[in-house]
Design an enzyme around this catalytic site. Structure first.
Site, PDB file in Angstrom:
ATOM      1  N   GLU A  11      10.955  15.546  15.574  1.00 49.56           N
ATOM      2  CA  GLU A  11      11.407  15.553  14.189  1.00 49.56           C
ATOM      3  C   GLU A  11      10.672  16.674  13.437  1.00 49.56           C
ATOM      4  O   GLU A  11       9.438  16.672  13.370  1.00 49.56           O
ATOM      5  CB  GLU A  11      11.044  14.184  13.606  1.00 49.56           C
ATOM      6  CG  GLU A  11      11.792  13.780  12.394  1.00 49.56           C
ATOM      7  CD  GLU A  11      11.444  12.345  11.967  1.00 49.56           C
ATOM      8  OE1 GLU A  11      10.374  11.824  12.329  1.00 49.56           O
ATOM      9  OE2 GLU A  11      12.264  11.771  11.250  1.00 49.56           O
TER      10      GLU A  11
ATOM     11  N   CYS B  65      13.808  10.420   7.114  1.00 46.81           N
ATOM     12  CA  CYS B  65      13.889  10.002   8.522  1.00 46.81           C
ATOM     13  C   CYS B  65      15.332  10.003   9.012  1.00 46.81           C
ATOM     14  O   CYS B  65      15.571   9.851  10.196  1.00 46.81           O
ATOM     15  CB  CYS B  65      13.222   8.660   8.722  1.00 46.81           C
ATOM     16  SG  CYS B  65      13.751   7.456   7.531  1.00 46.81           S
TER      17      CYS B  65
ATOM     18  N   LYS C 244       0.852  -1.198   0.000  1.00 46.30           N
ATOM     19  CA  LYS C 244       0.000   0.000   0.000  1.00 46.30           C
ATOM     20  C   LYS C 244       0.883   1.242   0.000  1.00 46.30           C
ATOM     21  O   LYS C 244       1.659   1.450   0.925  1.00 46.30           O
ATOM     22  CB  LYS C 244      -0.883   0.031   1.246  1.00 46.30           C
ATOM     23  CG  LYS C 244      -1.924   1.136   1.159  1.00 46.30           C
ATOM     24  CD  LYS C 244      -2.495   1.540   2.508  1.00 46.30           C
ATOM     25  CE  LYS C 244      -1.656   2.564   3.208  1.00 46.30           C
ATOM     26  NZ  LYS C 244      -1.501   3.852   2.512  1.00 46.30           N
TER      27      LYS C 244
ATOM     28  N   GLU D 118      10.469   0.750  10.120  1.00 47.32           N
ATOM     29  CA  GLU D 118      11.410   1.865   9.974  1.00 47.32           C
ATOM     30  C   GLU D 118      10.637   3.111  10.369  1.00 47.32           C
ATOM     31  O   GLU D 118       9.811   3.592   9.605  1.00 47.32           O
ATOM     32  CB  GLU D 118      11.886   2.005   8.520  1.00 47.32           C
ATOM     33  CG  GLU D 118      12.744   0.875   8.015  1.00 47.32           C
ATOM     34  CD  GLU D 118      14.136   0.874   8.616  1.00 47.32           C
ATOM     35  OE1 GLU D 118      14.480   1.810   9.370  1.00 47.32           O
ATOM     36  OE2 GLU D 118      14.881  -0.076   8.342  1.00 47.32           O
TER      37      GLU D 118
HETATM   38  P1  ADP Z   1       3.415  10.563   7.629  1.00 46.12           P
HETATM   39  O1  ADP Z   1       3.008  11.339   8.838  1.00 46.12           O
HETATM   40  O2  ADP Z   1       4.794  10.763   7.218  1.00 46.12           O
HETATM   41  O3  ADP Z   1       2.449  10.641   6.494  1.00 46.12           O
HETATM   42  P2  ADP Z   1       2.358   8.000   8.337  1.00 46.12           P
HETATM   43  O4  ADP Z   1       2.937   7.036   9.323  1.00 46.12           O
HETATM   44  O5  ADP Z   1       1.046   8.623   8.664  1.00 46.12           O
HETATM   45  O6  ADP Z   1       3.478   9.072   8.104  1.00 46.12           O
HETATM   46  O7  ADP Z   1       2.227   7.335   6.915  1.00 46.12           O
HETATM   47  C1  ADP Z   1       3.038   6.306   6.440  1.00 46.12           C
HETATM   48  C2  ADP Z   1       2.184   5.258   5.750  1.00 46.12           C
HETATM   49  O8  ADP Z   1       1.290   4.722   6.717  1.00 46.12           O
HETATM   50  C3  ADP Z   1       1.316   5.803   4.626  1.00 46.12           C
HETATM   51  O9  ADP Z   1       1.256   4.820   3.601  1.00 46.12           O
HETATM   52  C4  ADP Z   1      -0.027   5.962   5.287  1.00 46.12           C
HETATM   53  O10 ADP Z   1      -1.102   5.870   4.372  1.00 46.12           O
HETATM   54  C5  ADP Z   1      -0.027   4.768   6.201  1.00 46.12           C
HETATM   55  N1  ADP Z   1      -0.988   4.841   7.308  1.00 46.12           N
HETATM   56  C6  ADP Z   1      -1.447   5.935   7.956  1.00 46.12           C
HETATM   57  N2  ADP Z   1      -2.334   5.594   8.900  1.00 46.12           N
HETATM   58  C7  ADP Z   1      -2.460   4.240   8.853  1.00 46.12           C
HETATM   59  C8  ADP Z   1      -3.228   3.260   9.564  1.00 46.12           C
HETATM   60  N3  ADP Z   1      -4.056   3.605  10.547  1.00 46.12           N
HETATM   61  N4  ADP Z   1      -3.092   1.958   9.225  1.00 46.12           N
HETATM   62  C9  ADP Z   1      -2.255   1.596   8.243  1.00 46.12           C
HETATM   63  N5  ADP Z   1      -1.505   2.466   7.530  1.00 46.12           N
HETATM   64  C10 ADP Z   1      -1.605   3.758   7.832  1.00 46.12           C
END
Ligand code: ADP
Length: 482
Positions: A386, A291, A182, A257
């Site tokens: 960060e 990161c 995804k 990560e």
């Molecule tokens: P950022 O704040 O850098 O966008 P995230 O951790 O929110 O970092 O996003 C990293 C990935 O995790 C993206 O692919 C995002 O769609 C996904 N993501 C965000 N929320 C969820 C969730 N509840 N479950 C699974 N994946 C998620």
């Protein structure tokens, strides 16, 4: 639309399940925009649970054949995939700049970096060795073999939309696993374009699936699935924790990560010009949105003013603008939320007595000028969280012991950097920094040959290197009676 593609069918607005390009069952879509212009580039399917389950089933169906192929066969397909990525480097770079914003040269660099992981793990596929272990029994022998874990779910972020998939798909597919991936909602097209090329390289249907849409729903299905044996995630610590918690019921293997809060330390015996050069790379690559970006810059008192002055001079050379324009070093931030966060950190530092030497101005939209801030203290948000943007905070320190304490005073432990020419200090500091990665007299540390990963709350596992494939393998112990 993404303009000027030599191979226009790399731009896909559908997901990829079981070897077919598909829409959401509901027909719903989400817009994807260019962070430089806010122009809508296209849509992606807004998928949910049913499509994710189908993708998992497709990966499970493809697993026995893929795992059963010889390592050499898998390696041949992966090498072809890496070659195709390089053959279409320009198009993949354009797609990335359009959806992510980074300058085209940097985007093309990321494509090469991504391809290098696919190539590296294609090579490593053939070196998955087991052991024969001296037996304590006269009538039995002990042997281990390594086998792929099974179906792997991968969730990737928007900052490296190509390389974060490559770092996961390279080792997973080389080991014989199959995948459901995804992408981040901001940057789906890079992953979908890679799926086009994977198919062309001869990856069988179902080995690599891509679902787009509602992150929480898709993540929920991935983590609760009994079929998915492993989750690999790059993203925020907050979501990493959530996914780890969700994975507990099925005891999933995890590679995470997560966030960093990288210290960048300049000792008074450092070569200052080199340290400035390293700081520019470590701080401002991808506009500060990596990161491993230097988040806190500690400079020893004697060289503090000299370093600050030279850093300001170097930063003022960096041109901010649309990533497609010539000579641009810094693109837009990914979205409004990101701009807001950098401004919050900047305002907090100013309110607590820091001085802005250059930058920090809004340039409209998601653009802001790169900032250097001095007189920063450990109490300011910039020292603890960060920032993920083009803001370089300089903190003065007196002794080696002080700076090690300050650098380690965080729950994070991904990358760290320091500059010194004293060999004794180099060893002392390298051993004491509680980080998975230490850049010594360099600001650029990432490469497919080296193990990338964090300690403490920065994550689990390593990507790249001879260790990276181990995260996708299980050891099986064969106890053989004679
Ligand atoms: P950022 O704040 O850098 O966008 P995230 O951790 O929110 O970092 O996003 C990293 C990935 O995790 C993206 O692919 C995002 O769609 C996904 N993501 C965000 N929320 C969820 C969730 N509840 N479950 C699974 N994946 C998620």
């Amino acid at each position: 639309m993404i303009k000027h593609l030599k191979k226009p069918d790399l731009f896909r607005q559908q997901a990829f399940i079981g070897g077919a390009w598909v829409d959401a069952d509901s027909g719903q879509t989400e817009n994807v925009t260019d962070p430089a212009t806010d122009e809508v580039l296209g849509t992606m399917p807004r998928m949910g649970a049913a499509e994710t389950e189908r993708a998992i089933d497709a990966a499970a169906a493809a697993f026995p054949d893929w795992a059963g192929r010889s390592a050499k066969e898998r390696a041949t397909i992966l090498k072809r995939w890496a070659d195709l990525m390089m053959a279409h480097q320009d198009d993949l770079g354009r797609i990335m700049t359009a959806e992510q914003g980074k300058p085209l040269a940097e985007a093309k660099g990321e494509v090469a970096y991504g391809a290098s992981f696919i190539e590296w793990f294609a090579e490593e596929a053939r070196r998955v060795y087991g052991d024969t272990i001296p037996s304590p029994w006269g009538d039995k022998r002990i042997v281990t073999i390594k086998q792929p874990i099974g179906v792997v779910a991968a969730i990737t972020p928007w900052n490296f939309p190509n390389a974060m998939l490559a770092r996961k798909a390279g080792p997973a597919l080389a080991a014989g696993c199959t995948m459901v991936c995804k992408p981040a909602a901001q940057t789906p097209y890079s992953m979908l374009a890679m799926a086009v090329l994977a198919e062309e390289a001869g990856l069988p249907p179902g080995v690599l699936n891509v679902v787009t849409g509602d992150a929480a729903t898709i993540g929920g299905v991935m983590t609760s699935s009994e079929i998915v044996q492993k989750l690999t995630f790059t993203g925020s610590t907050q979501i990493g924790r959530l996914l780890m918690r969700q994975s507990a019921d099925t005891i999933k293997k995890l590679s995470l990560e997560l966030g960093g809060n990288a210290p960048f330390i300049v000792f008074d015996d450092a070569e200052i010009d080199k340290a400035v050069e390293g700081a520019i790379i470590a701080k401002f690559r991808n506009n500060g949105q990596t990161c491993v970006c230097a988040n806190r810059i500690y400079v020893q008192a004697k060289v503090y003013d000299e370093f600050a002055e030279k850093l300001v001079a170097a930063v003022s050379q960096l041109k901010t603008g649309n990533g497609f324009d010539e000579g641009v070093a810094l693109g837009p931030l990914i979205d409004e939320k990101a701009v807001k966060k950098v401004n919050e950190h900047l305002d907090d530092a100013k309110a607590k007595g820091a001085r802005v030497l250059t930058g920090g101005e809004s340039l409209g939209g998601n653009f802001m000028s790169p900032a250097v801030v001095v007189d920063v203290t450990p109490e300011m948000i910039v020292s603890r969280e960060e920032t993920f943007g083009p803001l370089a905070p300089l903190i003065r320190f007196e002794t080696e012991a002080d700076v090690i304490r300050l650098a380690n005073d965080t729950e994070f432990g991904l990358a760290s950097y320091f500059y010194s020419r004293d060999i004794g200090r180099v060893w002392r500091v390298a051993e004491k920094l509680e980080y998975g990665i230490v850049g010594i007299n360099t600001g650029l540390i990432s490469t497919a040959e080296a193990p990338f990963g964090g300690v403490k709350q920065s994550g689990l596992g390593r990507e790249g290197s001879k260790y990276g494939i181990e995260d996708y393998l299980e050891i099986k112990y064969l106890c053989m009676g004679l």
